[in-house]
Design a protein around this motif. Structure first.
Motif, mmCIF file in Angstrom:
data_model
loop_
_atom_site.group_PDB
_atom_site.id
_atom_site.type_symbol
_atom_site.label_atom_id
_atom_site.label_comp_id
_atom_site.label_asym_id
_atom_site.label_seq_id
_atom_site.Cartn_x
_atom_site.Cartn_y
_atom_site.Cartn_z
ATOM 1 N N ASP A 158 45.171 39.294 29.567
ATOM 2 C CA ASP A 158 46.441 38.624 29.828
ATOM 3 C C ASP A 158 46.802 38.964 31.265
ATOM 4 N N LEU A 159 47.052 37.925 32.072
ATOM 5 C CA LEU A 159 47.347 38.169 33.483
ATOM 6 C C LEU A 159 48.382 37.190 33.992
ATOM 7 N N TYR A 160 48.833 37.413 35.214
ATOM 8 C CA TYR A 160 49.793 36.539 35.871
ATOM 9 C C TYR A 160 49.205 36.078 37.193
ATOM 10 N N ASP A 161 49.446 34.793 37.523
ATOM 11 C CA ASP A 161 48.996 34.295 38.810
ATOM 12 C C ASP A 161 50.076 34.556 39.865
ATOM 13 N N ALA A 162 49.848 34.116 41.084
ATOM 14 C CA ALA A 162 50.768 34.379 42.197
ATOM 15 C C ALA A 162 52.140 33.751 41.987
ATOM 16 N N ASP A 163 52.211 32.700 41.144
ATOM 17 C CA ASP A 163 53.485 32.039 40.860
ATOM 18 C C ASP A 163 54.185 32.623 39.638
ATOM 19 N N GLY A 164 53.607 33.675 39.045
ATOM 20 C CA GLY A 164 54.218 34.333 37.895
ATOM 21 C C GLY A 164 53.889 33.693 36.553
ATOM 22 N N ARG A 165 52.990 32.720 36.531
ATOM 23 C CA ARG A 165 52.603 32.095 35.268
ATOM 24 C C ARG A 165 51.685 33.025 34.493
ATOM 25 N N GLU A 166 51.933 33.121 33.189
ATOM 26 C CA GLU A 166 51.108 33.963 32.329
ATOM 27 C C GLU A 166 49.870 33.178 31.898
ATOM 28 N N ILE A 167 48.709 33.815 32.003
ATOM 29 C CA ILE A 167 47.435 33.166 31.689
ATOM 30 C C ILE A 167 46.619 34.117 30.816
ATOM 31 N N ASP A 168 45.937 33.546 29.824
ATOM 32 C CA ASP A 168 45.046 34.308 28.948
ATOM 33 C C ASP A 168 43.620 33.866 29.259
ATOM 34 N N VAL A 169 42.750 34.803 29.602
ATOM 35 C CA VAL A 169 41.367 34.459 29.934
ATOM 36 C C VAL A 169 40.395 35.291 29.110
ATOM 37 N N ASP A 170 39.248 34.682 28.825
ATOM 38 C CA ASP A 170 38.124 35.394 28.221
ATOM 39 C C ASP A 170 37.092 35.581 29.315
ATOM 40 N N ILE A 171 36.656 36.816 29.498
ATOM 41 C CA ILE A 171 35.737 37.179 30.571
ATOM 42 C C ILE A 171 34.408 37.652 29.967
ATOM 43 N N HIS A 172 33.308 37.122 30.501
ATOM 44 C CA HIS A 172 31.980 37.589 30.088
ATOM 45 C C HIS A 172 31.850 39.051 30.521
ATOM 46 N N PRO A 173 31.478 39.952 29.617
ATOM 47 C CA PRO A 173 31.479 41.382 29.937
ATOM 48 C C PRO A 173 30.394 41.834 30.911
ATOM 49 N N VAL A 174 29.353 41.044 31.101
ATOM 50 C CA VAL A 174 28.269 41.437 31.998
ATOM 51 C C VAL A 174 28.409 40.760 33.359
ATOM 52 N N THR A 175 28.673 39.452 33.348
ATOM 53 C CA THR A 175 28.726 38.702 34.600
ATOM 54 C C THR A 175 30.123 38.668 35.220
ATOM 55 N N GLY A 176 31.156 38.907 34.408
ATOM 56 C CA GLY A 176 32.529 38.813 34.899
ATOM 57 C C GLY A 176 33.017 37.377 35.017
ATOM 58 N N LYS A 177 32.222 36.439 34.555
ATOM 59 C CA LYS A 177 32.550 35.013 34.637
ATOM 60 C C LYS A 177 33.676 34.676 33.657
ATOM 61 N N VAL A 178 34.642 33.854 34.113
ATOM 62 C CA VAL A 178 35.707 33.381 33.234
ATOM 63 C C VAL A 178 35.118 32.312 32.327
ATOM 64 N N LEU A 179 35.209 32.548 31.018
ATOM 65 C CA LEU A 179 34.629 31.628 30.053
ATOM 66 C C LEU A 179 35.663 30.684 29.457
ATOM 67 N N GLU A 180 36.880 31.158 29.341
ATOM 68 C CA GLU A 180 37.948 30.327 28.789
ATOM 69 C C GLU A 180 39.243 30.720 29.496
ATOM 70 N N TRP A 181 40.056 29.742 29.788
ATOM 71 C CA TRP A 181 41.264 29.926 30.589
ATOM 72 C C TRP A 181 42.396 29.166 29.920
ATOM 73 N N LYS A 182 43.429 29.889 29.439
ATOM 74 C CA LYS A 182 44.552 29.224 28.779
ATOM 75 C C LYS A 182 45.859 29.680 29.411
ATOM 76 N N ALA A 183 46.612 28.723 29.935
ATOM 77 C CA ALA A 183 47.935 29.040 30.482
ATOM 78 C C ALA A 183 48.906 29.155 29.304
ATOM 79 N N ASP A 184 49.652 30.244 29.259
ATOM 80 C CA ASP A 184 50.659 30.413 28.218
ATOM 81 C C ASP A 184 51.924 29.683 28.622
ATOM 82 N N ASP A 185 52.479 28.934 27.692
ATOM 83 C CA ASP A 185 53.704 28.181 27.995
ATOM 84 C C ASP A 185 54.940 28.980 27.652
#
Length: 97
Positions: A70-97
């Motif tokens: 769970d993270l926040y972008d520069a504009d303060g929007r809350e975002i939920d991401v799934d990160i690949h544990p080996v590559t660090g690649k973002v696999l899924e990106w969901k903005a919380d409303d």
């Protein structure tokens, strides 16, 4: 016969130890995760995301084999991401409303 069985068993073990496949909650297969124990630490994942300008609120290693962040972008929007544990690649990106 014994030799062929031994080779077949070794091949199955080698393939099984190379990768496991995680599934998303929607049932779709995501990226295979090498089972070698080479996953990024939570602090490495946090550092990568912060270097990209995000503020990490919470991070956990899910049962599906991915980091759930769970993270926040520069504009303060809350975002939920799934990160690949080996590559660090973002696999899924969901903005919380």
């Amino acid at each position: 016969m014994k030799h062929a069985t031994l080779i077949a068993t070794a091949a199955v073990l080698a393939i099984g130890s190379f990768a496991i496949t995680a599934q998303a909650s929607e049932g779709k297969v995501l990226e295979a995760i090498p089972a070698t124990g080479e996953r990024m630490s939570m602090s490495e994942v946090i550092g990568k995301l912060e270097a990209e300008g995000y503020r990490v609120d919470e991070i956990e290693f899910d049962d599906d084999g991915y980091y759930d962040v769970d993270l926040y972008d520069a504009d303060g929007r809350e975002i939920d991401v799934d990160i690949h544990p080996v590559t660090g690649k973002v696999l899924e990106w969901k903005a919380d409303d």
